[in-house]
Design a protein around this motif. Structure first.
Motif, PDB file in Angstrom:
ATOM      1  N   ALA A 145       0.841  -1.208   0.000  1.00  0.00           N
ATOM      2  CA  ALA A 145       0.000   0.000   0.000  1.00  0.00           C
ATOM      3  C   ALA A 145       0.875   1.257   0.000  1.00  0.00           C
ATOM      4  CB  ALA A 145      -0.909  -0.015   1.220  1.00  0.00           C
ATOM      5  N   GLU A 146       1.973   1.214   0.741  1.00  0.00           N
ATOM      6  CA  GLU A 146       2.869   2.382   0.776  1.00  0.00           C
ATOM      7  C   GLU A 146       3.539   2.594  -0.588  1.00  0.00           C
ATOM      8  OE1 GLU A 146       4.116   2.452   5.505  1.00  0.00           O
ATOM      9  OE2 GLU A 146       5.169   1.088   4.142  1.00  0.00           O
ATOM     10  N   TRP A 147       3.938   1.479  -1.226  1.00  0.00           N
ATOM     11  CA  TRP A 147       4.526   1.599  -2.570  1.00  0.00           C
ATOM     12  C   TRP A 147       3.538   2.259  -3.521  1.00  0.00           C
ATOM     13  CZ3 TRP A 147       9.098   2.122  -4.088  1.00  0.00           C
ATOM     14  CH2 TRP A 147      10.158   1.418  -3.518  1.00  0.00           C
ATOM     15  N   GLU A 148       2.297   1.812  -3.447  1.00  0.00           N
ATOM     16  CA  GLU A 148       1.272   2.365  -4.337  1.00  0.00           C
ATOM     17  C   GLU A 148       1.137   3.870  -4.125  1.00  0.00           C
ATOM     18  OE1 GLU A 148      -3.427   1.708  -5.151  1.00  0.00           O
ATOM     19  OE2 GLU A 148      -2.333   0.029  -4.265  1.00  0.00           O
ATOM     20  N   GLN A 149       1.118   4.243  -2.859  1.00  0.00           N
ATOM     21  CA  GLN A 149       0.972   5.664  -2.526  1.00  0.00           C
ATOM     22  C   GLN A 149       2.175   6.483  -3.029  1.00  0.00           C
ATOM     23  OE1 GLN A 149       0.239   6.271   1.692  1.00  0.00           O
ATOM     24  NE2 GLN A 149       0.937   8.405   1.580  1.00  0.00           N
ATOM     25  N   MET A 150       3.374   5.941  -2.847  1.00  0.00           N
ATOM     26  CA  MET A 150       4.580   6.689  -3.234  1.00  0.00           C
ATOM     27  C   MET A 150       4.669   6.841  -4.756  1.00  0.00           C
ATOM     28  SD  MET A 150       7.559   5.461  -0.606  1.00  0.00           S
ATOM     29  CE  MET A 150       7.616   3.791  -1.133  1.00  0.00           C
ATOM     30  N   LEU A 151       4.377   5.747  -5.465  1.00  0.00           N
ATOM     31  CA  LEU A 151       4.464   5.800  -6.937  1.00  0.00           C
ATOM     32  C   LEU A 151       3.392   6.730  -7.498  1.00  0.00           C
ATOM     33  CD1 LEU A 151       5.176   2.003  -7.537  1.00  0.00           C
ATOM     34  CD2 LEU A 151       6.704   3.888  -8.186  1.00  0.00           C
ATOM     35  N   LYS A 152       2.215   6.686  -6.907  1.00  0.00           N
ATOM     36  CA  LYS A 152       1.106   7.539  -7.376  1.00  0.00           C
ATOM     37  C   LYS A 152       1.467   9.018  -7.158  1.00  0.00           C
ATOM     38  CE  LYS A 152      -3.934   7.862  -6.808  1.00  0.00           C
ATOM     39  NZ  LYS A 152      -4.354   8.774  -5.761  1.00  0.00           N
ATOM     40  N   GLU A 153       1.999   9.308  -6.003  1.00  0.00           N
ATOM     41  CA  GLU A 153       2.375  10.693  -5.693  1.00  0.00           C
ATOM     42  C   GLU A 153       3.403  11.202  -6.713  1.00  0.00           C
ATOM     43  OE1 GLU A 153       4.854  11.178  -2.189  1.00  0.00           O
ATOM     44  OE2 GLU A 153       4.076  13.184  -1.814  1.00  0.00           O
ATOM     45  N   ALA A 154       4.418  10.367  -6.990  1.00  0.00           N
ATOM     46  CA  ALA A 154       5.481  10.795  -7.915  1.00  0.00           C
ATOM     47  C   ALA A 154       4.950  10.938  -9.341  1.00  0.00           C
ATOM     48  CB  ALA A 154       6.634   9.802  -7.871  1.00  0.00           C
ATOM     49  N   GLU A 155       4.076  10.008  -9.743  1.00  0.00           N
ATOM     50  CA  GLU A 155       3.508  10.075 -11.098  1.00  0.00           C
ATOM     51  C   GLU A 155       2.632  11.312 -11.267  1.00  0.00           C
ATOM     52  OE1 GLU A 155       1.758   6.200 -11.470  1.00  0.00           O
ATOM     53  OE2 GLU A 155       3.667   5.361 -12.163  1.00  0.00           O
ATOM     54  N   GLU A 156       1.801  11.562 -10.269  1.00  0.00           N
ATOM     55  CA  GLU A 156       0.898  12.724 -10.356  1.00  0.00           C
ATOM     56  C   GLU A 156       1.686  14.029 -10.388  1.00  0.00           C
ATOM     57  OE1 GLU A 156      -3.096  10.736  -8.377  1.00  0.00           O
ATOM     58  OE2 GLU A 156      -1.999  12.248  -7.217  1.00  0.00           O
ATOM     59  N   LYS A 157       2.730  14.086  -9.578  1.00  0.00           N
ATOM     60  CA  LYS A 157       3.536  15.320  -9.557  1.00  0.00           C
ATOM     61  C   LYS A 157       4.189  15.537 -10.926  1.00  0.00           C
ATOM     62  CE  LYS A 157       6.551  18.184  -7.014  1.00  0.00           C
ATOM     63  NZ  LYS A 157       7.835  18.149  -6.362  1.00  0.00           N
ATOM     64  N   LEU A 158       4.687  14.468 -11.514  1.00  0.00           N
ATOM     65  CA  LEU A 158       5.323  14.586 -12.822  1.00  0.00           C
ATOM     66  C   LEU A 158       4.307  15.050 -13.875  1.00  0.00           C
ATOM     67  CD1 LEU A 158       7.854  14.208 -14.552  1.00  0.00           C
ATOM     68  CD2 LEU A 158       7.215  11.820 -14.886  1.00  0.00           C
ATOM     69  N   MET A 159       3.108  14.492 -13.805  1.00  0.00           N
ATOM     70  CA  MET A 159       2.067  14.862 -14.767  1.00  0.00           C
ATOM     71  C   MET A 159       1.718  16.349 -14.623  1.00  0.00           C
ATOM     72  SD  MET A 159      -0.298  11.835 -15.720  1.00  0.00           S
ATOM     73  CE  MET A 159      -1.458  11.818 -14.375  1.00  0.00           C
ATOM     74  N   THR A 160       1.567  16.803 -13.397  1.00  0.00           N
ATOM     75  CA  THR A 160       1.243  18.220 -13.155  1.00  0.00           C
ATOM     76  C   THR A 160       2.356  19.114 -13.704  1.00  0.00           C
ATOM     77  OG1 THR A 160       0.194  17.513 -11.122  1.00  0.00           O
ATOM     78  CG2 THR A 160       0.591  19.863 -11.337  1.00  0.00           C
ATOM     79  N   MET A 161       3.592  18.726 -13.456  1.00  0.00           N
ATOM     80  CA  MET A 161       4.712  19.554 -13.933  1.00  0.00           C
ATOM     81  C   MET A 161       4.718  19.613 -15.454  1.00  0.00           C
ATOM     82  SD  MET A 161       7.715  18.334 -11.330  1.00  0.00           S
ATOM     83  CE  MET A 161       8.924  19.637 -11.421  1.00  0.00           C
TER      84      MET A 161
END
Ligand SMILES: Cc1ncc(C[n+]2csc(CCOP(=O)(O)OP(=O)(O)O)c2C)c(N)n1
Ligand SMILES: [Mg+2]
Length: 284
Positions: free
Chosen positions: A263-279
């Motif tokens: 669950a933590e991996w999912e959260q970390m990868l999602k956070e990084a992916e979303e941030k990259l998409m926003t940028m």
């Protein structure tokens, strides 16, 4: 000076490095996330803008060198090298597998683009100093960048190399001290304090010292590199960074080597992916 638009591109590159680093460590399930994240911005600036290198000719004689003396941050270097064209980055999703070309600690003999073998703390810096002297003897003007951890700076060998580098005035050696305040099992202050600070120590050894108040800011890092260039002495950039920078769970825990749950991996990868998409959206 680097233009603001370019700085934003490099910030995006740093986020790509963060996401790929996470994916590389995720392939193994555990690893050094914190110490990889704290240097992602400096790596983005070095490989995205500053260093002279050719992925097709990794051993090119006049290349700039990047030595990860804190060799446990290998995944961050693999992400950077992969994204810079040395190999398809997903090849590193074999971290520490049997016969992989991507061990958790960096190995010059098996990974394209890794300039020196490191992992035993303290040794990479001495090797880097030797390279800087060797280059001078061959009239090669290349720069040698070396990442050193603040916990790693407890090693006596670090200070032998600091003395050697200053004695020979190896101005092409630039040390990036990852002053993230934490080491393996606690804060540097409680495990082995640095007294008046690493900046004061390097200065006492005869180095040019530049404190980078936010070592995770590409803009501040770029200004510091520009100053380092004009020095006749070796320069130590004291990067005040955050261990786990950009990955909320890791920033909070300050963990050295982490084994996150699914669950933590999912959260970390999602956070990084979303941030990259926003940028990326903001860059359009
Ligand atoms: C000679 C040696 N002793 C111990 C270790 C085990 N070790 C790996 S990382 C680490 C802590 C390093 O702390 P720091 O340099 O601050 O790393 P960072 O915070 O940047 O991850 C230790 C003790 C090692 N790799 N080499
Ligand atoms: Mg540290």
């Amino acid at each position: 000076m680097i233009e603001d638009k370019r700085i934003r591109e490099l910030e995006l590159f740093a986020q790509e490095i963060r996401l790929e680093t996470l994916k590389i460590i995720h392939s193994r399930g555990n690893g050094h996330i914190g110490g990889s994240m704290s240097i992602a911005d400096a790596l983005a600036l070095l490989y995205g803008e500053i260093m002279h290198y050719d992925p097709k000719e990794p051993l090119m004689k006049d290349r700039d060198w990047c030595v990860l003396s804190k060799g446990h941050a290998g995944p961050a270097l693999y992400a950077t090298l992969g994204l810079s064209g040395y190999f398809p980055v997903n090849e590193a999703y074999t971290l520490n597998d049997f016969n992989t070309r991507f061990p958790s600690h960096t190995d010059h003999l098996i990974t394209k683009g890794v300039d020196l073998t490191t992992g035993s703390l303290g040794q990479g810096f001495s090797q880097a100093a030797g390279v800087a002297l060797g280059n001078r003897l061959q009239s090669i003007e290349s720069d040698v960048y070396v990442f050193i951890g603040d916990g790693e700076a407890d090693e006596g060998q670090i200070w032998e190399a600091a003395q050697f580098t200053a004695h020979y005035k190896l101005k092409h050696l630039i040390a990036l001290i990852d002053n993230n305040g934490r080491q393996l099992d606690g804060s540097c202050e409680e495990v082995m304090s640095h007294g008046k600070g690493l900046g004061a120590k390097f200065e006492a050894f005869g180095w040019n010292v530049i404190e980078v108040q936010d070592g995770n800011s590409i803009k501040e890092l770029a200004a510091a590199f520009e100053k380092a260039r004009s020095s006749e002495l070796p320069t130590a950039l004291i990067l005040h960074t955050i261990k786990g920078k950009g990955v909320s769970l890791m920033e909070k825990s300050g963990a050295h080597s982490a084994k996150p749950s699914a669950a933590e991996w999912e959260q970390m990868l999602k956070e990084a992916e979303e941030k990259l998409m926003t940028m990326k959206e903001q860059a359009l």
